[in-house]
Design a protein around this motif. Sequence first.
Motif, PDB file in Angstrom:
ATOM      1  N   MET A   3       5.759  -3.098  -4.205  1.00 36.73           N
ATOM      2  CA  MET A   3       4.923  -2.565  -3.158  1.00 36.73           C
ATOM      3  C   MET A   3       5.174  -3.373  -1.890  1.00 36.73           C
ATOM      4  O   MET A   3       5.216  -4.596  -1.927  1.00 36.73           O
ATOM      5  CB  MET A   3       3.452  -2.659  -3.587  1.00 36.73           C
ATOM      6  N   THR A   4       5.321  -2.674  -0.814  1.00 41.47           N
ATOM      7  CA  THR A   4       5.521  -3.365   0.457  1.00 41.47           C
ATOM      8  C   THR A   4       4.196  -3.940   0.932  1.00 41.47           C
ATOM      9  O   THR A   4       3.121  -3.538   0.473  1.00 41.47           O
ATOM     10  CB  THR A   4       6.054  -2.395   1.524  1.00 41.47           C
ATOM     11  N   THR A   5       4.268  -4.853   1.878  1.00 41.59           N
ATOM     12  CA  THR A   5       3.047  -5.423   2.454  1.00 41.59           C
ATOM     13  C   THR A   5       2.223  -4.334   3.127  1.00 41.59           C
ATOM     14  O   THR A   5       1.006  -4.266   2.954  1.00 41.59           O
ATOM     15  CB  THR A   5       3.406  -6.531   3.464  1.00 41.59           C
ATOM     16  N   ALA A   6       2.899  -3.453   3.864  1.00 43.86           N
ATOM     17  CA  ALA A   6       2.186  -2.362   4.541  1.00 43.86           C
ATOM     18  C   ALA A   6       1.521  -1.446   3.519  1.00 43.86           C
ATOM     19  O   ALA A   6       0.375  -1.015   3.712  1.00 43.86           O
ATOM     20  CB  ALA A   6       3.154  -1.575   5.414  1.00 43.86           C
ATOM     21  N   GLY A   7       2.220  -1.167   2.429  1.00 37.70           N
ATOM     22  CA  GLY A   7       1.646  -0.322   1.382  1.00 37.70           C
ATOM     23  C   GLY A   7       0.436  -0.966   0.740  1.00 37.70           C
ATOM     24  O   GLY A   7      -0.570  -0.312   0.467  1.00 37.70           O
ATOM     25  N   PHE A   8       0.527  -2.275   0.494  1.00 36.46           N
ATOM     26  CA  PHE A   8      -0.598  -3.003  -0.072  1.00 36.46           C
ATOM     27  C   PHE A   8      -1.803  -2.940   0.859  1.00 36.46           C
ATOM     28  O   PHE A   8      -2.924  -2.669   0.436  1.00 36.46           O
ATOM     29  CB  PHE A   8      -0.215  -4.461  -0.340  1.00 36.46           C
ATOM     30  N   LEU A   9      -1.573  -3.183   2.150  1.00 35.04           N
ATOM     31  CA  LEU A   9      -2.673  -3.159   3.111  1.00 35.04           C
ATOM     32  C   LEU A   9      -3.304  -1.773   3.198  1.00 35.04           C
ATOM     33  O   LEU A   9      -4.534  -1.641   3.277  1.00 35.04           O
ATOM     34  CB  LEU A   9      -2.183  -3.614   4.487  1.00 35.04           C
ATOM     35  N   ALA A  10      -2.479  -0.737   3.187  1.00 38.22           N
ATOM     36  CA  ALA A  10      -3.003   0.627   3.237  1.00 38.22           C
ATOM     37  C   ALA A  10      -3.840   0.921   2.003  1.00 38.22           C
ATOM     38  O   ALA A  10      -4.948   1.472   2.100  1.00 38.22           O
ATOM     39  CB  ALA A  10      -1.858   1.626   3.362  1.00 38.22           C
ATOM     40  N   GLN A  11      -3.342   0.545   0.833  1.00 43.46           N
ATOM     41  CA  GLN A  11      -4.084   0.786  -0.399  1.00 43.46           C
ATOM     42  C   GLN A  11      -5.398   0.004  -0.397  1.00 43.46           C
ATOM     43  O   GLN A  11      -6.432   0.514  -0.820  1.00 43.46           O
ATOM     44  CB  GLN A  11      -3.239   0.394  -1.596  1.00 43.46           C
ATOM     45  N   ALA A  12      -5.361  -1.227   0.079  1.00 47.59           N
ATOM     46  CA  ALA A  12      -6.568  -2.040   0.135  1.00 47.59           C
ATOM     47  C   ALA A  12      -7.600  -1.431   1.068  1.00 47.59           C
ATOM     48  O   ALA A  12      -8.801  -1.413   0.761  1.00 47.59           O
ATOM     49  CB  ALA A  12      -6.217  -3.460   0.588  1.00 47.59           C
ATOM     50  N   ALA A  13      -7.156  -0.911   2.199  1.00 47.88           N
ATOM     51  CA  ALA A  13      -8.077  -0.295   3.158  1.00 47.88           C
ATOM     52  C   ALA A  13      -8.720   0.946   2.556  1.00 47.88           C
ATOM     53  O   ALA A  13      -9.935   1.166   2.698  1.00 47.88           O
ATOM     54  CB  ALA A  13      -7.335   0.051   4.442  1.00 47.88           C
ATOM     55  N   VAL A  14      -7.944   1.767   1.888  1.00 46.07           N
ATOM     56  CA  VAL A  14      -8.487   2.978   1.267  1.00 46.07           C
ATOM     57  C   VAL A  14      -9.464   2.604   0.152  1.00 46.07           C
ATOM     58  O   VAL A  14     -10.541   3.192   0.033  1.00 46.07           O
ATOM     59  CB  VAL A  14      -7.341   3.877   0.732  1.00 46.07           C
ATOM     60  N   ALA A  15      -9.118   1.614  -0.656  1.00 46.83           N
ATOM     61  CA  ALA A  15     -10.011   1.174  -1.736  1.00 46.83           C
ATOM     62  C   ALA A  15     -11.328   0.663  -1.169  1.00 46.83           C
ATOM     63  O   ALA A  15     -12.401   0.958  -1.701  1.00 46.83           O
ATOM     64  CB  ALA A  15      -9.333   0.091  -2.570  1.00 46.83           C
ATOM     65  N   ALA A  16     -11.261  -0.092  -0.094  1.00 44.80           N
ATOM     66  CA  ALA A  16     -12.474  -0.629   0.521  1.00 44.80           C
ATOM     67  C   ALA A  16     -13.340   0.482   1.096  1.00 44.80           C
ATOM     68  O   ALA A  16     -14.564   0.443   0.997  1.00 44.80           O
ATOM     69  CB  ALA A  16     -12.101  -1.631   1.609  1.00 44.80           C
ATOM     70  N   ALA A  17     -12.719   1.475   1.690  1.00 44.04           N
ATOM     71  CA  ALA A  17     -13.469   2.581   2.278  1.00 44.04           C
ATOM     72  C   ALA A  17     -14.149   3.424   1.203  1.00 44.04           C
ATOM     73  O   ALA A  17     -15.260   3.926   1.414  1.00 44.04           O
ATOM     74  CB  ALA A  17     -12.539   3.458   3.112  1.00 44.04           C
TER      75      ALA A  17
END
Length: 90
Positions: A1-15
């Motif tokens: 997983m790329t860093t950008a992908g990780f950050l996107a997934q984390a943001a969606v999970a948090a939301a």
Amino acid sequence: MTTAGFLAQAAVAAARDVERAEGRIAGDREIVVELFAARRHLRQVGNNVNQVARALHSGSGLLPQTGSVLAAVETAVRRVEHAVEAVVAR
């Protein structure tokens, strides 16, 4: 997983679930960190495997460190397997 992908997934999970997001993000981050470390380890071991192969092809026979190199390969493969199992378990 790329860093950008990780950050996107984390943001969606948090939301989606603010209460559980922190624990999930922390767990995902640990897995990503372990996969990157395992990739670095495999790259280093790959260099050693190339040296052993070069010695075998030159007719020099096995190098004294061949056993250590093969043990490092086994360790690196185990690290990747454990990290993948953690991803699959999630």
